[in-house]
Scaffold this active site. Structure first.
Site, PDB file in Angstrom:
ATOM      1  N   HIS A 364       0.843  -1.191   0.000  1.00 17.70           N
ATOM      2  CA  HIS A 364       0.000   0.000   0.000  1.00 17.70           C
ATOM      3  C   HIS A 364       0.881   1.246   0.000  1.00 17.70           C
ATOM      4  O   HIS A 364       1.756   1.406   0.849  1.00 17.70           O
ATOM      5  CB  HIS A 364      -0.911   0.006   1.222  1.00 17.70           C
ATOM      6  CG  HIS A 364      -1.906   1.117   1.226  1.00 17.70           C
ATOM      7  ND1 HIS A 364      -3.138   1.012   0.618  1.00 17.70           N
ATOM      8  CD2 HIS A 364      -1.849   2.362   1.738  1.00 17.70           C
ATOM      9  CE1 HIS A 364      -3.800   2.142   0.767  1.00 17.70           C
ATOM     10  NE2 HIS A 364      -3.034   2.980   1.440  1.00 17.70           N
ATOM     11  N   ALA A 365       0.672   2.140  -0.974  1.00 19.25           N
ATOM     12  CA  ALA A 365       1.508   3.332  -1.115  1.00 19.25           C
ATOM     13  C   ALA A 365       1.455   4.193   0.147  1.00 19.25           C
ATOM     14  O   ALA A 365       0.376   4.453   0.692  1.00 19.25           O
ATOM     15  CB  ALA A 365       1.054   4.152  -2.326  1.00 19.25           C
ATOM     16  N   HIS A 394       0.455  12.367  -5.494  1.00 20.82           N
ATOM     17  CA  HIS A 394      -0.217  12.454  -4.190  1.00 20.82           C
ATOM     18  C   HIS A 394       0.753  12.157  -3.051  1.00 20.82           C
ATOM     19  O   HIS A 394       0.851  12.921  -2.082  1.00 20.82           O
ATOM     20  CB  HIS A 394      -1.398  11.475  -4.144  1.00 20.82           C
ATOM     21  CG  HIS A 394      -2.020  11.357  -2.780  1.00 20.82           C
ATOM     22  ND1 HIS A 394      -3.087  12.124  -2.377  1.00 20.82           N
ATOM     23  CD2 HIS A 394      -1.706  10.564  -1.718  1.00 20.82           C
ATOM     24  CE1 HIS A 394      -3.406  11.805  -1.123  1.00 20.82           C
ATOM     25  NE2 HIS A 394      -2.584  10.867  -0.704  1.00 20.82           N
ATOM     26  N   GLU A 395       1.459  11.033  -3.136  1.00 19.44           N
ATOM     27  CA  GLU A 395       2.378  10.658  -2.055  1.00 19.44           C
ATOM     28  C   GLU A 395       3.502  11.680  -1.910  1.00 19.44           C
ATOM     29  O   GLU A 395       3.940  11.980  -0.799  1.00 19.44           O
ATOM     30  CB  GLU A 395       2.951   9.261  -2.300  1.00 19.44           C
ATOM     31  CG  GLU A 395       1.927   8.135  -2.243  1.00 19.44           C
ATOM     32  CD  GLU A 395       1.188   8.048  -0.918  1.00 19.44           C
ATOM     33  OE1 GLU A 395       1.763   8.426   0.130  1.00 19.44           O
ATOM     34  OE2 GLU A 395       0.018   7.611  -0.912  1.00 19.44           O
ATOM     35  N   HIS A 398       2.585  14.484   0.334  1.00 20.78           N
ATOM     36  CA  HIS A 398       2.869  14.250   1.757  1.00 20.78           C
ATOM     37  C   HIS A 398       4.314  14.624   2.075  1.00 20.78           C
ATOM     38  O   HIS A 398       4.591  15.278   3.089  1.00 20.78           O
ATOM     39  CB  HIS A 398       2.656  12.778   2.109  1.00 20.78           C
ATOM     40  CG  HIS A 398       1.226  12.348   2.151  1.00 20.78           C
ATOM     41  ND1 HIS A 398       0.300  12.888   3.016  1.00 20.78           N
ATOM     42  CD2 HIS A 398       0.550  11.408   1.441  1.00 20.78           C
ATOM     43  CE1 HIS A 398      -0.878  12.304   2.833  1.00 20.78           C
ATOM     44  NE2 HIS A 398      -0.756  11.405   1.879  1.00 20.78           N
ATOM     45  N   GLU A 422      -3.853  14.667   3.530  1.00 18.94           N
ATOM     46  CA  GLU A 422      -4.353  13.969   2.346  1.00 18.94           C
ATOM     47  C   GLU A 422      -4.773  14.954   1.261  1.00 18.94           C
ATOM     48  O   GLU A 422      -4.572  14.714   0.068  1.00 18.94           O
ATOM     49  CB  GLU A 422      -5.536  13.072   2.729  1.00 18.94           C
ATOM     50  CG  GLU A 422      -5.191  11.969   3.711  1.00 18.94           C
ATOM     51  CD  GLU A 422      -4.084  11.054   3.207  1.00 18.94           C
ATOM     52  OE1 GLU A 422      -3.995  10.806   1.989  1.00 18.94           O
ATOM     53  OE2 GLU A 422      -3.282  10.597   4.043  1.00 18.94           O
ATOM     54  N   HIS A 524      -6.883   0.078   5.835  1.00 19.62           N
ATOM     55  CA  HIS A 524      -6.825   1.068   6.907  1.00 19.62           C
ATOM     56  C   HIS A 524      -7.484   0.587   8.194  1.00 19.62           C
ATOM     57  O   HIS A 524      -7.132   1.051   9.277  1.00 19.62           O
ATOM     58  CB  HIS A 524      -7.458   2.375   6.429  1.00 19.62           C
ATOM     59  CG  HIS A 524      -6.758   2.957   5.240  1.00 19.62           C
ATOM     60  ND1 HIS A 524      -6.912   2.430   3.972  1.00 19.62           N
ATOM     61  CD2 HIS A 524      -5.879   3.984   5.124  1.00 19.62           C
ATOM     62  CE1 HIS A 524      -6.169   3.134   3.120  1.00 19.62           C
ATOM     63  NE2 HIS A 524      -5.544   4.062   3.783  1.00 19.62           N
ATOM     64  N   TYR A 534      -9.589  11.055   5.072  1.00 19.04           N
ATOM     65  CA  TYR A 534      -9.733  10.962   3.623  1.00 19.04           C
ATOM     66  C   TYR A 534     -11.039  11.605   3.171  1.00 19.04           C
ATOM     67  O   TYR A 534     -11.093  12.269   2.122  1.00 19.04           O
ATOM     68  CB  TYR A 534      -9.665   9.501   3.177  1.00 19.04           C
ATOM     69  CG  TYR A 534      -8.345   8.848   3.502  1.00 19.04           C
ATOM     70  CD1 TYR A 534      -7.224   9.045   2.699  1.00 19.04           C
ATOM     71  CD2 TYR A 534      -8.201   8.048   4.628  1.00 19.04           C
ATOM     72  CE1 TYR A 534      -6.009   8.450   2.998  1.00 19.04           C
ATOM     73  CE2 TYR A 534      -6.985   7.456   4.941  1.00 19.04           C
ATOM     74  CZ  TYR A 534      -5.891   7.661   4.124  1.00 19.04           C
ATOM     75  OH  TYR A 534      -4.684   7.086   4.440  1.00 19.04           O
TER      76      TYR A 534
END
Length: 664
Positions: A364-365, A394-395, A398, A422, A524, A534
């Site tokens: 999971h990324a 997206h990552e 972060h 997020e 999750h 999220y």
């Protein structure tokens, strides 16, 4: 007071005056004592505050080292799941918990509530919540072990192939994900859905129950009634649950229109004996193992199928994109905004492709901050697809947040609220996924931005951004109920599916019982990750996007040539500077301050979502009316609760909360 020649009256008056003077002198003396005492206490407070400030500086350094040690152990385990790494992670977690407990004891000796410096008070307030380290060591070990067991079950879960039953090495990534993306055989999809939920969900039920019990004990030791209140406290607003429910009411009509439109096309494809005209949609037919996004049904439900699809997977492959090239492309986007590039250690230590050495790992990324101001990593099993192109941006969002607040005290190195982190990654993805940006990157051929193409693009986005909202909302409504005790261990699956039917309008592909535990088939839940973040992020990212697009001169309300849905902030230093200023706040201020810094608003608001999708909403209403489609859904005919459960539920606290926060 001698007065031999005075009258008796005069003597009495003089005596009274003398007494008054004595009393005044006494009052003055007492006041002086209080003034001196107050001055002394004020001086003590100043000294105490100065001492507290120095203590915080030292504690920051200690916590940085402790968090770094714990994060390294967690990374080692999740990137290589072995018994040795699990044991090491458990040992380090317990060691760090004991350290934190000792620091907490010292923290609580300070009278920090009397401090005048609001920033110092905020730091002490955050440190006054000890967390799971508040548990006695044996209970904390049980909590850590339960989470580790669930993560391991999820990561190692495999199922057998529908077409080749002897092939039993199908993982969720990429095999199961690919089946749901590509297969249009309802029996294959049903088999895969049932087997995955058995392998990853039902197998974790006992560990989840242990986790709930231990976690609730920790919550009580931190002054909360349950973990639900603990999680909600991170939003720093007393009416957070009502705010979440109000946001859902804003977007619900748009979701219902998408739901009705998709259900019709699924019914046309699979037949009314598989998909009813007015009921919930079977969860296995929506192109995703959790039915949380429906992108993979877009290819046969597209509003204008004759228009070319905006999917750059083929272009990425034909242009020889590698995982590294995707990551470098994402980095360049951030640098174009005058934000930071990735440090050297990022490239040295990140895992951007699944190693081919046969190891088990959590694919999971995820983005990681190692709390030393230098080490930031992404762990992701990248494949060359449109989805991973967006996920990488997206990552890296972060990581950008981590880089921008890395110089803050450790206690402030977090998003303004859990949803902010997020949202930052996704607000970048909103630009990256536009046809305008993809053309600039040479991944999409030039073509007209006509109304029909725009509706197609908005529909595709809606199958991701809008469809996700009820799923994200209900996942934590479910866990709030479990933590609060309104959902007992004997009702896990019944209540989970009641929420899914009520809010999402989906149903399981077959009868479910309490021997199943379908919630844990979602990463999750098994990994102890709060999920409301999220839901919030999918709302506020459009608030951020609208403001940044206006700063970039890319969006003008009412101008059909500058639509919000086709805004690309790439290369806008004005937008980048505004975003950077907000990111640098971390969690040092209450989230409304951070929200106001970028949007001018102090409330979470779904008007940005509705503005973005307004052309699609109007189109769907007209299309569903034209086809006579039923809006909403009637009760499911698939059994997931027993008659006894339904009878008890009717007047239960669970039902009351479902009505209050779920709109049932």
């Amino acid at each position: 007071m001698p007065c031999g020649y005075c009258s008796e009256t005069t003597k009495k008056v003089l005596l009274i005056m003398f007494k008054v003077l004595v009393e005044l002198a006494l009052v003055g003396a007492i006041a002086s004592v209080f003034i001196v005492a107050a001055q002394g206490r004020a001086a003590e407070r100043v000294a105490e505050e100065a001492s507290g400030r120095e203590y915080m500086r030292n504690l920051d350094e200690l916590m940085s080292k402790a968090k770094n040690k714990a994060t390294i152990a967690a990374w080692d385990y999740q990137s290589n799941i072995t018994a040795h790494n699990e044991e090491r992670m458990l040992q380090v977690s317990l060691e760090v918990a004991e350290e934190e407990k000792e620091y907490w004891k010292e923290t609580m000796t300070y009278l920090w509530r009397e401090f005048e410096d609001p920033d110092l008070k905020r730091m002490f307030e955050k440190y006054s919540i000890l967390g799971t380290a508040a548990l006695p060591e044996d209970l904390n070990q049980r909590l850590i072990q339960a989470i580790s067991n669930m993560q391991s079950t999820y990561a190692k879960a495999t199922i057998c192939d529908y077409k080749d039953p002897s092939k039993c090495n199908l993982y969720v990534e990429p095999e199961i994900t690919n089946i749901f993306a590509q297969s249009e055989d309802p029996e294959e999809l049903k088999h895969t859905w049932l087997e995955w939920h058995k392998a990853a969900g039902a197998a974790s039920k006992n560990n989840f129950t242990e986790y709930v019990n231990m976690y609730n004990e920790a919550a009580k030791l931190n002054g909360f009634d349950s973990v639900a209140e603990w999680w909600l406290s991170t939003y720093e607003e007393p009416d957070s649950e009502k705010q979440f429910a109000d946001l859902w009411e804003q977007v619900k009509p748009l979701y219902q229109q998408i739901h009705a439109y998709v259900r019709r096309h699924l019914r046309l494809k699979y037949g009314e004996d598989v998909v009813s005209a007015k009921g919930p949609i079977p969860a296995h037919l929506l192109g995703n193992i959790w039915a949380q996004t429906w992108n993979n049904v877009e290819k046969f439900t597209r509003p204008y199928p004759e228009k070319p699809d905006v999917d750059v997977t083929a272009a990425l492959v034909s242009q020889n994109y590698t995982a590294l090239k995707i990551f470098k492309t994402a980095e360049e986007f951030f640098k174009s905004l005058n934000l930071s590039g990735m440090p050297d250690l990022f490239w040295e230590r990140s895992i951007i492709e699944k190693p081919d050495d046969g190891r088990d790992m959590v694919c999971h990324a995820s983005a990681w901050d190692f709390f030393d101001g230098e080490d930031f990593r992404i762990k992701q099993c990248t494949t060359i697809t449109n989805a991973f192109f967006k996920t990488t941006h997206h990552e890296m969002g972060h990581i950008q947040y981590y880089l921008q607040y890395k110089d803050l005290p450790v206690i402030y190195r977090a998003g303004a609220n859990p949803g902010f982190h997020e949202a930052v990654g996704d607000v970048i993805s909103l630009s990256v996924s536009t046809p305008k940006h993809l053309r600039v990157m040479g991944l999409l051929e030039d073509g007209p931005d006509d109304l029909e193409s725009n509706i197609n693009q908005l529909y595709k986005m809606g199958l991701d951004k809008i469809v996700f909202l009820p799923f994200a909302y209900l996942l934590d409504l479910f866990r709030y109920g479990v933590f609060r005790g309104t959902t007992s261990v004997n009702d896990y699956n019944c209540h989970f599916w009641q929420l899914r039917e009520t809010l999402q309008g989906v149903e399981p592909p077959a009868t479910r019982t309490e021997n199943d535990f379908d919630a844990a088939a979602k990463y999750h839940v098994s990994a102890d990750v709060e999920y409301m973040r999220y839901y919030i992020s999918y709302i506020i990212q459009f608030q951020f996007h609208r403001s940044l697009c206006q700063l970039a001169g890319e969006y003008v309300p009412g101008d059909s040539n500058k639509l919000l849905s086709n805004c690309d902030i790439y290369r806008s230093t004005e937008a980048g500077n505004a975003l950077g200023k907000m990111l640098q706040l971390g969690s040092s201020k209450p989230w409304p301050d951070a929200m106001e810094a970028i949007t001018g608003q102090r409330k979470m608001d779904a008007s940005g979502v509705l503005e973005y999708f307004e052309p699609l909403y109007e189109w769907l209403k007209a299309e569903n009316e034209r086809s006579g489609e039923y809006i909403g859904w009637e009760p499911s005919t698939v059994q997931y609760c027993t008659e006894e459960q339904r009878s008890i539920m009717e007047n239960s606290e669970f039902r009351k909360r479902l009505v209050k926060y779920g709109g049932a």
